[in-house]
Design a protein around this motif. Structure first.
Motif, PDB file in Angstrom:
ATOM      1  N   ARG A  32      -9.559   4.156   6.715  1.00 56.33           N
ATOM      2  CA  ARG A  32      -9.791   4.341   5.279  1.00 56.33           C
ATOM      3  C   ARG A  32     -11.268   4.201   4.962  1.00 56.33           C
ATOM      4  N   GLY A  33     -11.911   3.226   5.593  1.00 56.10           N
ATOM      5  CA  GLY A  33     -13.341   3.044   5.389  1.00 56.10           C
ATOM      6  C   GLY A  33     -14.146   4.196   5.927  1.00 56.10           C
ATOM      7  N   SER A  34     -13.555   4.950   6.871  1.00 55.35           N
ATOM      8  CA  SER A  34     -14.241   6.097   7.456  1.00 55.35           C
ATOM      9  C   SER A  34     -13.981   7.373   6.664  1.00 55.35           C
TER      10      SER A  34
ATOM     11  N   TYR B  26       0.820  -1.208   0.000  1.00 58.46           N
ATOM     12  CA  TYR B  26       0.000   0.000   0.000  1.00 58.46           C
ATOM     13  C   TYR B  26       0.856   1.262   0.000  1.00 58.46           C
ATOM     14  N   ASP B  27       1.825   1.331   0.929  1.00 56.67           N
ATOM     15  CA  ASP B  27       2.702   2.495   1.037  1.00 56.67           C
ATOM     16  C   ASP B  27       3.934   2.096   1.841  1.00 56.67           C
TER      17      ASP B  27
ATOM     18  N   TRP C 225      -5.938   0.945  10.357  1.00 57.99           N
ATOM     19  CA  TRP C 225      -5.737   1.744   9.148  1.00 57.99           C
ATOM     20  C   TRP C 225      -6.857   1.483   8.136  1.00 57.99           C
ATOM     21  N   LEU C 226      -7.221   0.220   7.962  1.00 61.58           N
ATOM     22  CA  LEU C 226      -8.308  -0.113   7.047  1.00 61.58           C
ATOM     23  C   LEU C 226      -9.626   0.482   7.534  1.00 61.58           C
ATOM     24  N   TRP C 227      -9.821   0.479   8.830  1.00 60.31           N
ATOM     25  CA  TRP C 227     -11.047   1.073   9.381  1.00 60.31           C
ATOM     26  C   TRP C 227     -11.066   2.582   9.136  1.00 60.31           C
TER      27      TRP C 227
ATOM     28  N   LEU D 142     -10.690   7.913   4.923  1.00 57.42           N
ATOM     29  CA  LEU D 142      -9.275   8.180   4.697  1.00 57.42           C
ATOM     30  C   LEU D 142      -8.901   7.877   3.239  1.00 57.42           C
TER      31      LEU D 142
ATOM     32  N   VAL E 271      -2.294  11.350   6.835  1.00 56.42           N
ATOM     33  CA  VAL E 271      -3.749  11.449   6.899  1.00 56.42           C
ATOM     34  C   VAL E 271      -4.230  12.722   6.218  1.00 56.42           C
TER      35      VAL E 271
ATOM     36  N   LEU F 282     -10.019  12.522  11.629  1.00 56.73           N
ATOM     37  CA  LEU F 282      -9.243  11.390  11.122  1.00 56.73           C
ATOM     38  C   LEU F 282      -7.818  11.418  11.665  1.00 56.73           C
TER      39      LEU F 282
END
Length: 275
Positions: free
Chosen positions: A271-273, A136-137, A267-269, A275, A199, A205
């Motif tokens: 992103r789902g919010s 991803y990064d 981090w995935l959470w 991000l 971010v 966030l």
């Protein structure tokens, strides 16, 4: 010993950063998997698997399950195997809280068998999370490695200077609450810097990212203490002798086993919010 530990640590850091930033994802995944398979061999010996056949079985099972987890992540959802890792470390936290050296092993649900089975949820989700973050990064993974390393150093220095109250005397007498406070403070500063870099320009966030970093630091403590429990039950000082001044692979990367899945899931959470 300190000089040897320092030299080994610097060499490991150089290799790790070069691999994270320089290797393509597939090659990086294989590199990390080989490292973790060495850790699986150490795990086998710590839990009573001293014969070559048992050690080979540990390595083979971890490799196969890692392959299955990778396939699931590629063709399904990476969240499932990572969630298994997070749930395991929550269970490990409970295990650490109820552990007592005065109890027979069988009193706590057959502790030795638990330790043998724990190799899979400990190693596989961590491996997958590390490889996924690099895909991803790579710089986000570098940040995570630095967060864990700097926090650990801050805990050591603060504990040595101000440590008065032991945090887990039954497992790791050198850990103190004062050391943990020093670790959290240093990690907070790094987390704030990381939030502004990684971010989007959203205060909530960024606050969530800072909270995730602090939760990740607590997870690193759990990973460290769990390996201490593993070695205590085995009557061993180190998991191995591969790394001069550090011991074995598990001794060097114990905290990362818990850090990686917890951080990636958060981090995935985020992103789902949004991000």
């Amino acid at each position: 010993m300190f000089k040897q530990r320092l030299v080994t640590g610097l060499l490991l850091a150089g290799v790790a950063f070069a691999a994270i930033l320089g290797l393509p994802n597939i090659a990086f995944g294989i590199f990390v998997l080989v490292t973790f398979l060495i850790g699986a061999d150490e795990w086998a010996r710590l839990t009573g698997g001293h014969t070559p056949l048992i050690r080979l079985a540990y390595v083979a099972v971890v490799a196969v399950v890692a392959g299955l987890a990778w396939g699931l992540a590629e063709h399904g959802d990476v969240r499932l195997p990572i969630l298994i890792g997070v749930i395991w470390w929550l269970a490990a936290t409970v295990l650490l809280l109820v552990y007592s050296p005065n109890r027979p092993l069988d009193v706590i649900g057959g502790m030795r068998m638990v330790m043998r089975l724990a190799v899979l949820p400990s190693l596989v989700p961590a491996w997958l999370a590390i490889v996924w973050l690099q895909r991803y990064d790579p710089w986000l993974l570098v940040f995570l490695v630095v967060l864990a390393a700097v926090g650990d150093s801050a805990a050591y220095l603060a504990g040595k200077r101000f440590g008065r109250h032991r945090m887990a005397p039954r497992l790791s007498p050198g850990k103190t609450w004062e050391g943990l406070m020093g670790e959290m403070l240093m990690s907070l500063l790094l987390a704030i810097a990381g939030a502004w870099h990684f971010v989007a320009d959203d205060v909530w966030l960024r606050m969530g990212f800072v909270g995730l970093c602090l939760l990740t630091v607590l997870a690193s403590v759990v990973g460290d203490l769990f390996e201490s429990l593993l070695k205590r039950l085995a009557g061993a000082k180190d998991s191995g002798s591969l790394l001069p001044g550090h011991g074995g692979v598990l001794d060097r990367f114990d905290s990362h086993l818990a850090v990686a899945p917890v951080f990636l899931m958060g981090w995935l959470w985020l992103r789902g919010s949004g991000l």
